[in-house]
Write a protein that holds these residues in place. Sequence first.
Motif, short mmCIF file in Angstrom:
data_model
loop_
_atom_site.label_atom_id
_atom_site.label_comp_id
_atom_site.label_asym_id
_atom_site.label_seq_id
_atom_site.Cartn_x
_atom_site.Cartn_y
_atom_site.Cartn_z
N ASP A 215 0.75 -1.23 0.08
CA ASP A 215 -0.02 -0.11 -0.02
C ASP A 215 0.94 1.13 -0.19
O ASP A 215 2.07 1.06 0.29
CB ASP A 215 -0.83 0.14 1.30
CG ASP A 215 -2.26 0.66 0.84
OD1 ASP A 215 -2.22 1.54 0.06
OD2 ASP A 215 -3.38 0.44 1.53
N GLU A 218 0.83 6.00 -3.70
CA GLU A 218 0.59 6.09 -5.25
C GLU A 218 -0.51 4.99 -5.45
O GLU A 218 -0.75 4.70 -6.70
CB GLU A 218 1.85 5.83 -5.81
CG GLU A 218 2.90 7.07 -5.73
CD GLU A 218 2.36 8.35 -5.97
OE1 GLU A 218 1.74 8.29 -7.26
OE2 GLU A 218 2.51 9.27 -5.28
N ARG A 219 -0.92 4.09 -4.72
CA ARG A 219 -1.65 2.97 -4.96
C ARG A 219 -2.92 3.37 -5.77
O ARG A 219 -3.25 2.81 -6.72
CB ARG A 219 -2.35 2.59 -3.56
CG ARG A 219 -3.12 1.26 -3.82
CD ARG A 219 -3.63 0.43 -2.79
NE ARG A 219 -4.80 -0.38 -2.74
CZ ARG A 219 -5.26 -1.31 -2.11
NH1 ARG A 219 -4.61 -1.22 -0.76
NH2 ARG A 219 -6.15 -2.12 -2.45
N ALA A 220 -3.65 4.74 -5.45
CA ALA A 220 -4.81 4.90 -6.16
C ALA A 220 -4.46 5.24 -7.57
O ALA A 220 -5.16 5.00 -8.58
CB ALA A 220 -5.58 6.16 -5.55
N MET A 221 -3.24 5.58 -8.02
CA MET A 221 -2.77 6.04 -9.18
C MET A 221 -2.46 4.92 -9.99
O MET A 221 -2.84 4.78 -11.12
CB MET A 221 -1.48 6.97 -9.11
CG MET A 221 -0.75 7.42 -10.39
SD MET A 221 0.27 6.15 -11.25
CE MET A 221 1.37 6.25 -10.18
N GLU A 223 -3.93 1.97 -9.48
CA GLU A 223 -5.30 1.49 -9.66
C GLU A 223 -5.81 2.13 -11.13
O GLU A 223 -6.45 1.36 -11.87
CB GLU A 223 -6.09 1.39 -8.51
CG GLU A 223 -5.44 0.43 -7.37
CD GLU A 223 -6.54 0.55 -6.09
OE1 GLU A 223 -6.35 -0.39 -5.56
OE2 GLU A 223 -7.22 1.71 -6.01
N ARG A 224 -5.85 3.22 -11.07
CA ARG A 224 -6.22 4.02 -12.45
C ARG A 224 -5.67 3.62 -13.61
O ARG A 224 -6.13 3.41 -14.49
CB ARG A 224 -6.20 5.57 -12.00
CG ARG A 224 -7.22 6.16 -10.96
CD ARG A 224 -7.29 7.56 -11.09
NE ARG A 224 -6.03 8.31 -10.96
CZ ARG A 224 -5.36 8.54 -9.63
NH1 ARG A 224 -6.26 8.54 -8.61
NH2 ARG A 224 -4.25 9.11 -9.77
N SER A 227 -6.82 0.60 -14.88
CA SER A 227 -8.05 0.66 -15.47
C SER A 227 -7.93 1.25 -16.82
O SER A 227 -8.66 0.70 -17.62
CB SER A 227 -8.91 1.35 -14.49
OG SER A 227 -10.17 1.67 -15.07
N ASP A 232 -7.41 -4.09 -15.36
CA ASP A 232 -7.82 -4.21 -14.09
C ASP A 232 -8.37 -5.46 -13.53
O ASP A 232 -8.40 -5.76 -12.27
CB ASP A 232 -8.53 -2.74 -13.75
CG ASP A 232 -9.58 -2.66 -14.58
OD1 ASP A 232 -9.46 -2.68 -15.64
OD2 ASP A 232 -10.75 -2.39 -13.82
#
Length: 353
Positions: A215, A218-221, A223-224, A227, A232
């Motif tokens: 974790d 930068e995790r959200a970046m 994941e985006r 996608s 994803d």
Amino acid sequence: MRVAFVSLETVSHRDTETNQRFQTVLEILAARGHDVHCYCATFWDDERATLERDGITYHGIATGLEARRSFLIRLPFVLAASSPDIVHVHAQPPAAVLAASWGATLARAPLVTEWYGDGGIDDNRWTRLAANRGARILTPSELVATWIRERGADGDRVETIPNPVDLERVRDVPPGERVDVIYARRLDEGANLESLLLALAELRDRDWQTTIIGDGPERAMYERLASDLRIDDRISFAGDCSLEERIAAYRGAHVFAQTAEHCVFPTEMLWALASGCVGIVEYHVDSSAHELVEGWDRGFRTTSEAELADAILAAGDLEHRTFDDRFADYDRSAIAEAYLEQYRTLEEAYGLL
């Protein structure tokens, strides 16, 4: 053997990679029955001068990390009075090496310095003064050995001892879910997970599943990005996991991918390789990870996303394993013996045996 370890900061102050390395050395030697003492800043709440924990005696010679000057002034005299067989100093801050060197001289004991370099090794006056102190200079990898030689260390004194893993623990953990590729690291600005994601995107017409452990900011970046790359649905972001959970995941995985830009020693990758994974490393100038796979028939070194994708495909032709005894030399017992051999050699040279 009575070993005096010196580290202003310990893992109980800050849980960093550098402090974890030093703590591991204390623990593996204490487990072998040696008389292990750590001279540090206090991290306990009461006014006791010492703390006994897990076979290690911690000596608080400064009241907290802010008392660095007091630590450096007192250290030589405390070491001289402790009559150690070996003085082993963590070279952060470098001024601690100089103070420990004076203390070792007063105690007539050999000095071992430990340079880890997580975050790099500064090139300044204090580092260069400290770089050549010590009858033996230990590093976790050839990468760090090169850095410290560049700061003025005598190459003949530099030895490399890697971080250990516990092979018995690996064997005891049942394999987890089968996946094709696994990645594990804190997801921060140095993770460089995008290299793996782009390589996997080149293989979107193939059948594969990937797990990302870790974790961070930068995790959200990432994941985006997964996608946006339309992959994803085949990637599982598992977040932070315990060591037991990580070992299980590695024993179930086929390939471990290491793409981080900075790594002084790839400890997590070593756990994965000992758990049977094929190793794929993206080469970076400030990473030592390639050192683990060079000359190994289950290891690949790459320099681009295209090469990384090709290596993942080539790894598919290799058998799936859940353990690899090639890494016996990295077991905790073997690493403890490597440190003890350095100590014995120095004691013999100093006429102490």
